[in-house]
Write an enzyme that holds these catalytic residues in place. Sequence first.
Site, PDB file in Angstrom:
ATOM      1  N   ASP A  21       9.189   2.861   1.936  1.00 54.59           N
ATOM      2  CA  ASP A  21       8.011   3.616   2.353  1.00 54.59           C
ATOM      3  C   ASP A  21       7.873   3.415   3.864  1.00 54.59           C
ATOM      4  OD1 ASP A  21       5.460   4.381   3.092  1.00 54.59           O
ATOM      5  OD2 ASP A  21       4.491   3.613   1.288  1.00 54.59           O
ATOM      6  N   LYS A  66       2.171  10.209   8.026  1.00 56.14           N
ATOM      7  CA  LYS A  66       1.413   9.864   9.228  1.00 56.14           C
ATOM      8  C   LYS A  66       2.005  10.505  10.499  1.00 56.14           C
ATOM      9  CE  LYS A  66      -1.266   6.105   7.582  1.00 56.14           C
ATOM     10  NZ  LYS A  66      -0.866   5.426   6.358  1.00 56.14           N
ATOM     11  N   PHE A  70       0.858  -1.195   0.000  1.00 53.01           N
ATOM     12  CA  PHE A  70       0.000   0.000   0.000  1.00 53.01           C
ATOM     13  C   PHE A  70       0.885   1.232   0.000  1.00 53.01           C
ATOM     14  CE2 PHE A  70      -2.224   3.556   1.842  1.00 53.01           C
ATOM     15  CZ  PHE A  70      -3.444   3.525   1.184  1.00 53.01           C
TER      16      PHE A  70
HETATM   17  C1  LIG Z   1      -0.978   5.720   4.956  1.00 50.50           C
HETATM   18  C2  LIG Z   1       0.072   5.227   4.041  1.00 50.50           C
HETATM   19  C3  LIG Z   1       0.327   5.861   2.803  1.00 50.50           C
HETATM   20  C4  LIG Z   1      -0.498   7.011   2.292  1.00 50.50           C
HETATM   21  O1  LIG Z   1      -0.454   8.133   3.100  1.00 50.50           O
HETATM   22  P1  LIG Z   1      -1.586   9.260   2.952  1.00 50.50           P
HETATM   23  O2  LIG Z   1      -1.168  10.331   3.907  1.00 50.50           O
HETATM   24  O3  LIG Z   1      -2.891   8.628   3.275  1.00 50.50           O
HETATM   25  O4  LIG Z   1      -1.554   9.717   1.544  1.00 50.50           O
HETATM   26  C5  LIG Z   1       1.362   5.371   2.022  1.00 50.50           C
HETATM   27  N1  LIG Z   1       2.118   4.330   2.428  1.00 50.50           N
HETATM   28  C6  LIG Z   1       1.902   3.712   3.604  1.00 50.50           C
HETATM   29  C7  LIG Z   1       2.794   2.588   4.010  1.00 50.50           C
HETATM   30  C8  LIG Z   1       0.867   4.124   4.441  1.00 50.50           C
HETATM   31  O5  LIG Z   1       0.643   3.481   5.603  1.00 50.50           O
END
Ligand SMILES: *Cc1c(COP(=O)(O)O)cnc(C)c1O
Length: 395
Positions: A222, A251, A137
Amino acid sequence: MVVVAIVMAKTDSLMFITNRPDKTFVRGEGSWLYDSEGRAYLDFIQGWAVNSLGHCSPVMRDALASQASIVINVSPAYYNEPMRRLADLLARLSGLERVFFANSGAEANEGAIKLVRKWGSVKRGGAYEIVVFEDAFHGRTLATMSASGKPQWKDLYEPKVPGFIRVPREDLGAVRRAIGPKTGAVMLEPIQGESGVVPFSDSFLRDLRKLTEELGVLLVLDQIQTGIGRTGRMFSFEHSGIRPDIMTLGKGIGGGVPLAALVAREEVSLFEVGDQGGTFNGNPLMTAVGYAVVKEISQPAFLARIEENGDYLAMQLRALSQELGLGEVRGKGLLLAMDLGRDVASKVAENALEAGLLVNAPRPATLRFMPALNVTRDEIDQMLKILRQAIQSTG
Ligand SMILES: *Cc1c(COP(=O)(O)O)cnc(C)c1O
Protein backbone atom coordinates in the site's frame (compact mmCIF):
# COMPACT_ATOMS: atom_id res chain seq x y z
CA MET A 1 -7.25 44.48 -6.49
CA VAL A 2 -10.72 43.05 -6.87
CA VAL A 3 -12.30 42.10 -3.59
CA VAL A 4 -14.74 39.24 -3.97
CA ALA A 5 -17.42 39.16 -1.30
CA ILE A 6 -18.04 35.61 -0.26
CA VAL A 7 -21.30 35.03 1.54
CA MET A 8 -20.47 32.52 4.22
CA ALA A 9 -23.44 30.44 5.17
CA LYS A 10 -23.03 28.97 8.66
CA THR A 11 -23.34 25.38 7.58
CA ASP A 12 -25.36 23.16 9.83
CA SER A 13 -26.32 20.75 7.08
CA LEU A 14 -23.16 18.67 7.04
CA MET A 15 -23.40 15.31 8.73
CA PHE A 16 -21.26 15.27 11.85
CA ILE A 17 -18.15 13.12 11.49
CA THR A 18 -15.45 15.04 13.34
CA ASN A 19 -14.73 18.23 15.24
CA ARG A 20 -13.35 20.88 12.94
CA PRO A 21 -11.94 24.26 13.90
CA ASP A 22 -14.36 27.13 13.23
CA LYS A 23 -12.59 28.33 10.09
CA THR A 24 -13.43 28.07 6.41
CA PHE A 25 -10.66 27.88 3.87
CA VAL A 26 -11.38 29.72 0.66
CA ARG A 27 -8.17 29.87 -1.36
CA GLY A 28 -4.79 28.22 -1.72
CA GLU A 29 -1.52 28.90 -3.47
CA GLY A 30 1.56 26.71 -3.23
CA SER A 31 2.33 26.07 0.44
CA TRP A 32 -0.25 28.62 1.59
CA LEU A 33 -3.95 28.43 2.42
CA TYR A 34 -6.19 31.41 3.18
CA ASP A 35 -9.33 31.46 5.33
CA SER A 36 -12.50 33.50 4.85
CA GLU A 37 -11.08 36.24 7.10
CA GLY A 38 -8.09 36.55 4.79
CA ARG A 39 -5.60 34.96 7.24
CA ALA A 40 -2.72 33.01 5.72
CA TYR A 41 -1.64 29.55 6.87
CA LEU A 42 1.51 27.67 5.98
CA ASP A 43 0.19 24.24 4.99
CA PHE A 44 2.27 21.27 6.17
CA ILE A 45 -0.70 18.91 5.89
CA GLN A 46 -1.55 19.56 2.23
CA GLY A 47 -4.77 17.62 2.17
CA TRP A 48 -3.08 14.71 4.01
CA ALA A 49 -0.01 14.28 1.78
CA VAL A 50 -2.25 14.78 -1.24
CA ASN A 51 -1.40 18.15 -2.80
CA SER A 52 2.00 17.03 -3.98
CA LEU A 53 2.56 20.16 -6.07
CA GLY A 54 0.99 22.47 -3.47
CA HIS A 55 -2.25 24.37 -3.84
CA CYS A 56 -3.51 25.29 -7.32
CA SER A 57 -0.26 24.43 -9.06
CA PRO A 58 -0.08 25.83 -12.61
CA VAL A 59 0.78 22.32 -13.82
CA MET A 60 -2.56 21.04 -12.53
CA ARG A 61 -4.55 24.11 -13.53
CA ASP A 62 -3.31 23.79 -17.11
CA ALA A 63 -4.06 20.07 -17.24
CA LEU A 64 -7.54 20.59 -15.79
CA ALA A 65 -8.39 23.49 -18.08
CA SER A 66 -7.12 21.91 -21.26
CA GLN A 67 -8.72 18.51 -20.58
CA ALA A 68 -11.98 20.21 -19.54
CA SER A 69 -12.22 21.73 -22.99
CA ILE A 70 -11.48 18.42 -24.74
CA VAL A 71 -13.63 15.84 -22.94
CA ILE A 72 -14.54 15.47 -19.25
CA ASN A 73 -16.12 12.04 -19.16
CA VAL A 74 -16.46 9.19 -21.62
CA SER A 75 -17.59 5.93 -20.00
CA PRO A 76 -15.66 3.17 -18.32
CA ALA A 77 -16.78 0.95 -21.21
CA TYR A 78 -14.48 2.83 -23.62
CA TYR A 79 -10.84 3.84 -23.78
CA ASN A 80 -9.95 7.47 -23.34
CA GLU A 81 -6.60 8.98 -24.15
CA PRO A 82 -5.41 10.32 -20.74
CA MET A 83 -6.26 7.01 -19.04
CA ARG A 84 -4.02 5.09 -21.44
CA ARG A 85 -1.27 7.67 -21.23
CA LEU A 86 -1.17 7.65 -17.40
CA ALA A 87 -1.34 3.84 -17.23
CA ASP A 88 1.67 3.58 -19.58
CA LEU A 89 3.61 6.10 -17.52
CA LEU A 90 2.91 4.30 -14.22
CA ALA A 91 3.80 0.94 -15.74
CA ARG A 92 7.05 2.33 -17.10
CA LEU A 93 8.01 3.98 -13.80
CA SER A 94 7.11 1.04 -11.57
CA GLY A 95 8.11 -1.97 -13.65
CA LEU A 96 4.64 -3.44 -12.96
CA GLU A 97 2.70 -3.99 -16.13
CA ARG A 98 -1.01 -3.39 -15.45
CA VAL A 99 -2.98 -0.47 -14.02
CA PHE A 100 -6.60 -0.11 -12.87
CA PHE A 101 -7.71 3.40 -11.88
CA ALA A 102 -9.87 4.12 -8.85
CA ASN A 103 -11.25 7.22 -7.17
CA SER A 104 -9.84 6.80 -3.66
CA GLY A 105 -7.12 4.92 -1.88
CA ALA A 106 -9.61 2.69 -0.11
CA GLU A 107 -11.14 1.74 -3.45
CA ALA A 108 -7.70 0.90 -4.87
CA ASN A 109 -6.97 -1.29 -1.82
CA GLU A 110 -10.40 -2.89 -2.10
CA GLY A 111 -9.40 -3.71 -5.70
CA ALA A 112 -6.09 -5.15 -4.47
CA ILE A 113 -7.94 -7.39 -2.00
CA LYS A 114 -10.25 -8.58 -4.79
CA LEU A 115 -7.29 -9.21 -7.09
CA VAL A 116 -5.56 -11.30 -4.40
CA ARG A 117 -8.76 -13.34 -3.96
CA LYS A 118 -9.12 -13.75 -7.72
CA TRP A 119 -5.49 -14.85 -8.02
CA GLY A 120 -5.97 -17.21 -5.08
CA SER A 121 -9.03 -18.79 -6.64
CA VAL A 122 -7.34 -19.28 -10.01
CA LYS A 123 -3.74 -20.05 -8.97
CA ARG A 124 -3.69 -21.23 -5.36
CA GLY A 125 -6.62 -23.54 -4.70
CA GLY A 126 -9.03 -20.92 -3.41
CA ALA A 127 -6.59 -19.07 -1.13
CA TYR A 128 -8.15 -15.83 0.10
CA GLU A 129 -6.50 -14.86 3.39
CA ILE A 130 -4.29 -11.80 3.60
CA VAL A 131 -1.67 -11.34 6.31
CA VAL A 132 -1.76 -7.73 7.58
CA PHE A 133 0.03 -5.82 10.33
CA GLU A 134 -0.83 -4.27 13.66
CA ASP A 135 -1.49 -0.51 13.44
CA ALA A 136 -1.93 -0.69 9.66
CA PHE A 137 -4.23 1.75 7.87
CA HIS A 138 -5.69 0.73 4.52
CA GLY A 139 -8.85 2.84 4.24
CA ARG A 140 -12.47 3.16 5.28
CA THR A 141 -14.49 0.73 3.19
CA LEU A 142 -15.63 -2.26 5.22
CA ALA A 143 -12.97 -4.59 3.78
CA THR A 144 -10.14 -2.06 4.09
CA MET A 145 -11.20 -1.23 7.67
CA SER A 146 -11.10 -4.96 8.34
CA ALA A 147 -7.57 -5.08 6.91
CA SER A 148 -6.53 -2.10 9.05
CA GLY A 149 -5.14 -2.56 12.54
CA LYS A 150 -6.27 0.71 14.06
CA PRO A 151 -7.07 -0.13 17.71
CA GLN A 152 -10.00 2.36 17.82
CA TRP A 153 -11.76 0.45 15.02
CA LYS A 154 -11.58 -2.94 16.69
CA ASP A 155 -15.25 -3.07 17.69
CA LEU A 156 -16.64 -0.69 15.08
CA TYR A 157 -19.10 -1.85 12.36
CA GLU A 158 -19.07 -5.48 13.37
CA PRO A 159 -19.04 -8.01 11.87
CA LYS A 160 -15.92 -7.20 9.87
CA VAL A 161 -15.00 -8.76 6.55
CA PRO A 162 -13.24 -12.06 7.35
CA GLY A 163 -9.95 -13.25 5.88
CA PHE A 164 -7.39 -10.92 7.45
CA ILE A 165 -4.73 -12.39 9.73
CA ARG A 166 -2.97 -9.77 11.82
CA VAL A 167 0.64 -10.04 12.96
CA PRO A 168 3.03 -7.73 14.85
CA ARG A 169 5.23 -5.31 12.92
CA GLU A 170 8.70 -6.46 11.76
CA ASP A 171 8.05 -10.01 12.98
CA LEU A 172 9.06 -12.27 10.10
CA GLY A 173 8.56 -15.41 12.21
CA ALA A 174 4.94 -14.39 12.87
CA VAL A 175 4.41 -13.76 9.14
CA ARG A 176 5.85 -17.18 8.32
CA ARG A 177 3.59 -18.88 10.89
CA ALA A 178 0.53 -16.96 9.62
CA ILE A 179 1.03 -18.12 6.02
CA GLY A 180 -0.75 -21.36 5.17
CA PRO A 181 -2.52 -23.00 2.22
CA LYS A 182 -5.38 -20.45 2.50
CA THR A 183 -3.03 -17.45 2.32
CA GLY A 184 -3.06 -15.36 -0.85
CA ALA A 185 -0.89 -12.42 0.14
CA VAL A 186 0.89 -10.30 2.70
CA MET A 187 -0.16 -6.64 2.59
CA LEU A 188 1.54 -3.65 4.23
CA GLU A 189 2.44 0.02 4.09
CA PRO A 190 6.26 0.25 3.76
CA ILE A 191 5.99 3.22 6.12
CA GLN A 192 2.85 3.14 8.28
CA GLY A 193 1.53 6.66 7.81
CA GLU A 194 -1.60 7.06 9.90
CA SER A 195 -0.09 5.26 12.84
CA GLY A 196 2.59 7.96 13.08
CA VAL A 197 5.11 7.50 10.24
CA VAL A 198 6.53 4.18 11.40
CA PRO A 199 8.80 2.62 8.76
CA PHE A 200 9.43 -1.07 8.20
CA SER A 201 13.17 -1.59 7.90
CA ASP A 202 14.68 -2.19 4.47
CA SER A 203 16.06 -5.51 5.68
CA PHE A 204 12.60 -6.64 6.87
CA LEU A 205 11.09 -5.67 3.50
CA ARG A 206 13.81 -7.62 1.66
CA ASP A 207 13.30 -10.67 3.91
CA LEU A 208 9.55 -10.42 3.46
CA ARG A 209 9.94 -10.31 -0.32
CA LYS A 210 12.11 -13.46 -0.15
CA LEU A 211 9.68 -15.22 2.19
CA THR A 212 6.59 -14.48 0.05
CA GLU A 213 8.44 -15.73 -3.04
CA GLU A 214 9.59 -18.86 -1.24
CA LEU A 215 6.07 -19.64 0.04
CA GLY A 216 4.36 -18.70 -3.24
CA VAL A 217 2.13 -15.89 -1.98
CA LEU A 218 1.78 -12.33 -3.25
CA LEU A 219 3.31 -9.20 -1.76
CA VAL A 220 0.96 -6.20 -1.78
CA LEU A 221 2.39 -2.78 -0.93
CA ASP A 222 0.00 0.00 0.00
CA GLN A 223 1.94 2.98 -1.35
CA ILE A 224 -0.99 5.37 -1.11
CA GLN A 225 0.86 7.66 1.27
CA THR A 226 4.42 6.68 0.38
CA GLY A 227 4.22 6.58 -3.42
CA ILE A 228 4.62 9.27 -6.10
CA GLY A 229 7.79 10.88 -4.79
CA ARG A 230 6.73 11.44 -1.18
CA THR A 231 9.79 9.65 0.22
CA GLY A 232 12.26 11.05 -2.32
CA ARG A 233 11.95 8.08 -4.69
CA MET A 234 9.07 7.57 -7.07
CA PHE A 235 7.87 4.59 -5.00
CA SER A 236 9.19 3.95 -1.53
CA PHE A 237 9.89 0.25 -2.26
CA GLU A 238 12.84 1.49 -4.32
CA HIS A 239 14.68 2.32 -1.07
CA SER A 240 14.84 -1.37 -0.19
CA GLY A 241 15.45 -2.57 -3.74
CA ILE A 242 12.40 -4.86 -3.84
CA ARG A 243 9.40 -4.93 -6.14
CA PRO A 244 5.89 -5.97 -5.04
CA ASP A 245 3.43 -8.07 -7.04
CA ILE A 246 0.69 -5.53 -6.45
CA MET A 247 0.84 -1.93 -5.29
CA THR A 248 -1.76 0.70 -4.64
CA LEU A 249 -1.40 4.43 -5.17
CA GLY A 250 -3.64 7.30 -4.10
CA LYS A 251 -3.31 10.64 -2.35
CA GLY A 252 -0.44 12.43 -4.18
CA ILE A 253 -1.05 10.77 -7.54
CA GLY A 254 -3.83 13.25 -8.33
CA GLY A 255 -2.18 16.18 -6.58
CA GLY A 256 -5.58 17.05 -5.06
CA VAL A 257 -8.13 15.56 -7.44
CA PRO A 258 -9.71 12.21 -6.56
CA LEU A 259 -7.54 9.61 -8.26
CA ALA A 260 -5.99 6.32 -7.17
CA ALA A 261 -4.55 3.27 -8.88
CA LEU A 262 -4.16 -0.46 -8.46
CA VAL A 263 -0.95 -1.55 -10.18
CA ALA A 264 0.04 -5.18 -10.65
CA ARG A 265 2.32 -7.61 -12.41
CA GLU A 266 0.98 -9.01 -15.65
CA GLU A 267 0.76 -12.59 -14.27
CA VAL A 268 -1.45 -11.64 -11.35
CA SER A 269 -3.76 -9.33 -13.33
CA LEU A 270 -6.46 -11.96 -13.68
CA PHE A 271 -9.70 -9.98 -13.63
CA GLU A 272 -12.17 -11.25 -16.23
CA VAL A 273 -15.03 -9.38 -17.87
CA GLY A 274 -17.33 -7.99 -15.18
CA ASP A 275 -15.05 -8.75 -12.21
CA GLN A 276 -14.02 -5.16 -11.55
CA GLY A 277 -15.09 -1.69 -12.62
CA GLY A 278 -16.72 1.57 -11.58
CA THR A 279 -18.48 4.58 -13.09
CA PHE A 280 -15.70 7.14 -12.69
CA ASN A 281 -12.73 4.78 -12.94
CA GLY A 282 -10.21 6.11 -15.44
CA ASN A 283 -12.15 9.35 -15.88
CA PRO A 284 -10.19 11.47 -18.41
CA LEU A 285 -10.34 14.70 -16.38
CA MET A 286 -8.74 13.02 -13.36
CA THR A 287 -6.24 10.92 -15.30
CA ALA A 288 -5.15 13.96 -17.35
CA VAL A 289 -4.33 15.75 -14.11
CA GLY A 290 -2.67 12.62 -12.71
CA TYR A 291 -0.51 12.37 -15.80
CA ALA A 292 0.68 15.97 -15.47
CA VAL A 293 1.39 15.51 -11.73
CA VAL A 294 3.23 12.20 -12.08
CA LYS A 295 5.27 13.43 -15.03
CA GLU A 296 6.37 16.51 -13.11
CA ILE A 297 7.33 14.56 -9.98
CA SER A 298 9.13 11.79 -11.85
CA GLN A 299 11.79 14.14 -13.20
CA PRO A 300 15.09 13.19 -11.54
CA ALA A 301 15.81 16.77 -10.50
CA PHE A 302 12.39 17.06 -8.84
CA LEU A 303 12.91 13.81 -6.91
CA ALA A 304 16.41 14.87 -5.88
CA ARG A 305 15.02 18.10 -4.44
CA ILE A 306 12.46 16.18 -2.37
CA GLU A 307 15.28 14.16 -0.87
CA GLU A 308 17.39 17.26 -0.18
CA ASN A 309 14.55 19.21 1.39
CA GLY A 310 13.45 16.14 3.33
CA ASP A 311 16.96 15.72 4.73
CA TYR A 312 17.04 19.40 5.61
CA LEU A 313 13.65 19.28 7.36
CA ALA A 314 14.66 16.12 9.26
CA MET A 315 17.96 17.67 10.33
CA GLN A 316 16.25 20.84 11.56
CA LEU A 317 13.58 18.84 13.40
CA ARG A 318 16.31 16.76 15.08
CA ALA A 319 18.08 19.92 16.16
CA LEU A 320 14.82 21.31 17.56
CA SER A 321 14.07 18.03 19.30
CA GLN A 322 17.50 18.01 20.91
CA GLU A 323 17.29 21.62 21.98
CA LEU A 324 13.80 21.26 23.54
CA GLY A 325 14.36 17.74 24.89
CA LEU A 326 11.75 16.07 22.68
CA GLY A 327 11.79 12.60 21.08
CA GLU A 328 12.59 10.75 17.89
CA VAL A 329 12.34 12.15 14.34
CA ARG A 330 11.35 9.48 11.78
CA GLY A 331 10.43 9.07 8.14
CA LYS A 332 11.82 9.53 4.66
CA GLY A 333 11.78 12.37 2.19
CA LEU A 334 8.92 14.73 2.95
CA LEU A 335 6.96 12.31 5.10
CA LEU A 336 8.33 12.90 8.59
CA ALA A 337 7.19 12.65 12.18
CA MET A 338 8.51 13.96 15.46
CA ASP A 339 7.75 12.53 18.89
CA LEU A 340 7.16 15.16 21.53
CA GLY A 341 7.73 12.95 24.57
CA ARG A 342 4.44 14.14 26.11
CA ASP A 343 0.79 13.91 25.02
CA VAL A 344 0.66 17.49 23.79
CA ALA A 345 0.52 16.95 20.02
CA SER A 346 -3.09 18.17 19.63
CA LYS A 347 -2.31 21.20 21.76
CA VAL A 348 0.76 21.98 19.63
CA ALA A 349 -1.32 21.60 16.45
CA GLU A 350 -3.95 23.94 17.94
CA ASN A 351 -1.34 26.54 18.90
CA ALA A 352 0.22 26.24 15.45
CA LEU A 353 -3.15 26.78 13.76
CA GLU A 354 -3.67 29.98 15.74
CA ALA A 355 -0.20 31.11 14.68
CA GLY A 356 -0.83 30.31 11.01
CA LEU A 357 0.55 26.80 10.53
CA LEU A 358 -1.30 23.60 9.63
CA VAL A 359 0.39 20.55 11.08
CA ASN A 360 -1.07 17.11 11.87
CA ALA A 361 -1.06 15.18 15.16
CA PRO A 362 -1.58 11.51 14.21
CA ARG A 363 -0.91 10.31 17.77
CA PRO A 364 -1.20 11.97 21.18
CA ALA A 365 2.56 12.57 21.36
CA THR A 366 3.45 12.69 17.64
CA LEU A 367 3.40 15.38 14.95
CA ARG A 368 3.46 14.56 11.24
CA PHE A 369 4.88 16.74 8.45
CA MET A 370 3.71 16.25 4.85
CA PRO A 371 4.30 19.52 2.99
CA ALA A 372 4.01 20.08 -0.74
CA LEU A 373 6.82 18.21 -2.51
CA ASN A 374 7.97 21.54 -4.00
CA VAL A 375 8.11 23.28 -0.60
CA THR A 376 10.99 25.76 -0.36
CA ARG A 377 13.78 26.05 2.24
CA ASP A 378 12.37 29.39 3.24
CA GLU A 379 8.94 27.87 3.90
CA ILE A 380 10.54 25.09 5.93
CA ASP A 381 12.37 27.71 8.00
CA GLN A 382 9.15 29.67 8.54
CA MET A 383 7.39 26.48 9.60
CA LEU A 384 10.12 25.67 12.13
CA LYS A 385 9.86 29.11 13.69
CA ILE A 386 6.10 28.80 14.27
CA LEU A 387 6.50 25.21 15.40
CA ARG A 388 9.09 26.07 18.04
CA GLN A 389 6.76 28.66 19.57
CA ALA A 390 3.76 26.33 19.37
CA ILE A 391 5.72 23.67 21.30
CA GLN A 392 7.20 26.10 23.81
CA SER A 393 3.83 27.64 24.65
CA THR A 394 2.50 24.26 25.82
CA GLY A 395 4.72 24.93 28.87
C1 LIG B 1 -5.01 7.60 3.03
C2 LIG B 1 -4.65 6.17 2.97
C3 LIG B 1 -5.57 5.19 2.51
C4 LIG B 1 -6.99 5.53 2.14
O1 LIG B 1 -7.09 6.41 1.08
P1 LIG B 1 -8.47 7.20 0.85
O2 LIG B 1 -8.24 7.98 -0.40
O3 LIG B 1 -8.72 8.03 2.05
O4 LIG B 1 -9.53 6.17 0.69
C5 LIG B 1 -5.14 3.88 2.44
N1 LIG B 1 -3.88 3.53 2.78
C6 LIG B 1 -2.98 4.43 3.22
C7 LIG B 1 -1.60 3.99 3.55
C8 LIG B 1 -3.34 5.78 3.34
O5 LIG B 1 -2.44 6.67 3.80
